[in-house]
Write an enzyme that holds these catalytic residues in place. Structure first.
Site, short mmCIF file in Angstrom:
data_model
loop_
_atom_site.label_atom_id
_atom_site.label_comp_id
_atom_site.label_asym_id
_atom_site.label_seq_id
_atom_site.Cartn_x
_atom_site.Cartn_y
_atom_site.Cartn_z
N LYS A 259 30.43 -28.39 91.91
CA LYS A 259 30.51 -28.88 92.97
C LYS A 259 31.59 -27.54 94.10
O LYS A 259 32.12 -27.21 94.67
CB LYS A 259 32.30 -29.69 92.94
CG LYS A 259 31.78 -31.18 92.20
CD LYS A 259 32.83 -32.05 92.26
CE LYS A 259 33.27 -33.75 91.56
NZ LYS A 259 33.74 -34.48 91.66
N PRO B 154 32.61 -62.49 107.18
CA PRO B 154 32.52 -63.00 105.63
C PRO B 154 31.56 -61.71 105.89
O PRO B 154 29.96 -61.52 107.02
CB PRO B 154 32.36 -64.48 106.75
CG PRO B 154 32.07 -63.78 107.58
CD PRO B 154 33.25 -62.67 108.68
N CYS C 110 37.50 -47.91 95.66
CA CYS C 110 38.87 -48.05 95.78
C CYS C 110 39.36 -49.57 95.23
O CYS C 110 39.86 -49.72 94.26
CB CYS C 110 39.58 -47.54 97.30
SG CYS C 110 38.82 -46.03 97.42
#
Length: 443
Positions: free
Chosen positions: A41, A262, A270
């Site tokens: 990273k 919907p 999360c």
């Protein structure tokens, strides 16, 4: 006391939250040092490459690397010497053995940083944690930090929407800081001065309330999504149209139209894990019944996936064995390459396990999907994924799929059948072009 003239901060953890926060704080004019224990990273970010897809972030990253306000390291000693304010942005995934949050990354970050803080410093947590975590960490910091009480902890939850992370960091809809320390509050006001100048609300709470804000918001949003999906179940049974129902509800300003879409339901890193961790923490606090409704919220969300599979199976005669299926979408939402708890990939894998040959296309998430789901086939275009398909499923509502030409798609499929798992298409138009169209909660 933290020197007011200093504008140097560190960001511990450079995943989605940390990398976005680090780059945007540099964009606001601060000197920022990002830290991660993952050398890949650090290497990627230092070279100006964002290791995930987030619109606009790479431009902010490269601009601030070039002007010298932003750099990255894996050395905690360097971080402790560089900054007086440290943002804690590490992940809190769901534990493998329960619904509770795994706090090992948060605890490891505190245990690595605190012993090096020999001067007045502030740590501001942004990770989503169970209520009570901050108080426990504050005691741990006081024990470990050589500067003792001069190292203080505050908690400021993040409210980022994937796909809008840069905008939500630079221009949040509110800023919350949990603290009883005037020094921590003053530091946050200084760091958030550009946002405060915009008139963005700034709320000061105790630590526990600040921790509850994020999980409460996610629980409410998950409940709203599952509510309209429960109405989709009823609409299907009654022959009603859940899209028109949602539109009618949206005009009530007590309800509003946001998160009343919907479809296949929520996923990502999360909402699913946060509501489960919230339930687990309520159980630990002895108030499990207060959040028992979230079990049904989670169950409704999971049922949408099974219902999508059932609709597709019904369209091709009741069995997937030996059939060819095209899937449009792998990310859990558009404008992201995040496949964590992706409803799209869950449905695709389920159909493959039932004997179908499933080919998936996604504009951004293919590489991640291939690593996690080698059982599926992958294509590099929408038409390639749909080629010879006996049914096509639209499972992530990318603009490319919403704007698809039904006539062009009809030229490559074996049969013009589509399951719109996100209610993203115009049923009347697609049917007029010869397609058999089905969606969740619609006649």
């Amino acid at each position: 006391m933290v020197a007011e003239s200093r504008s140097r901060i560190s960001v511990i953890g450079t995943g989605y939250l940390g990398a976005t926060h680090a780059a945007c704080m540099a964009e606001l004019g601060f000197e920022v040092l990002g830290l991660d224990v993952d050398p890949t990273k650090i290497e990627s970010l230092s070279a100006g490459r964002v290791p995930f897809y987030e619109p606009g972030l790479e431009e902010v990253l490269t601009r601030n690397l070039a002007n010298g306000r932003l750099r990255f390291t894996s050395d905690y000693t360097e971080v402790a010497e560089f900054a007086d304010v440290h943002f804690l942005c590490v992940g809190t995934p769901q534990r493998a053995d329960s619904n509770a949050a795994d706090l090992s990354y948060v605890e490891a970050a505190v245990d690595s940083l605190a012993p090096l803080l020999d001067h007045p410093s502030i740590i501001i947590g942004k990770s989503t944690v169970p209520v009570g975590t901050a108080e426990r960490l504050a005691k741990r910091i006081a024990e470990l930090a050589p500067a003792g009480a001069d190292v203080e902890l505050g908690w400021s939850p993040e409210f980022l929407r994937e796909g809008f992370g840069v905008e939500d960091t630079l221009h949040p809809n509110r800023i919350v800081i949990g603290t009883d320390s005037p020094r921590v509050e003053a530091a946050m006001r200084r760091l958030c001065a550009p946002q405060l100048d915009e008139g963005i609300p700034f709320l000061v709470t105790d630590l526990a309330t600040a921790e509850l804000v994020k999980v409460s918001a996610n629980a409410f949003l998950a409940t709203k999504i599952s509510f309209i999906n429960a109405m989709a179940e009823v609409s299907e049974a009654a022959g009603a149209d859940v899209i028109k129902l949602a539109e009618a509800l949206s005009y009530d300003d007590r309800i509003g139209g946001k998160f009343l879409g919907p479809g296949l339901g929520f996923g990502g890193g999360c909402l699913p894990k946060d509501i489960r961790a919230f339930m687990a923490r309520a159980d630990e606090l002895g108030v499990e019944p207060a959040l028992s409704f979230l079990r049904e919220v989670d169950a409704i969300n999971q049922r949408r996936r099974a219902r999508t599979v059932d609709i597709a199976r019904g369209l091709i005669g009741g069995s997937f064995a030996g059939r060819t299926v095209g899937v449009l979408g792998a990310a859990f939402k558009p404008n992201s390459d995040d496949i964590r708890d992706s409803p799209a990939l869950d449905v695709a894998s389920t159909i493959a396990s039932l004997g179908a040959v499933v080919t998936v296309y996604d504009p951004e998430a293919l590489e991640r999907a291939q690593r996690e789901h080698p059982d599926l086939r992958y294509a590099h275009s929408m038409l390639e994924a749909a080629r010879d398909a006996e049914v096509v499923l639209l499972l992530t509502e990318w603009a490319e799929f919403r704007d698809a030409d039904p006539d062009e798609l009809a030229k490559v499929v074996a049969e013009p059948r589509i399951v719109d798992g996100r209610n993203a298409l115009d049923p009347q138009y697609w049917r007029s072009r010869g397609w058999t169209y089905r969606a969740l909660g619609r006649p």
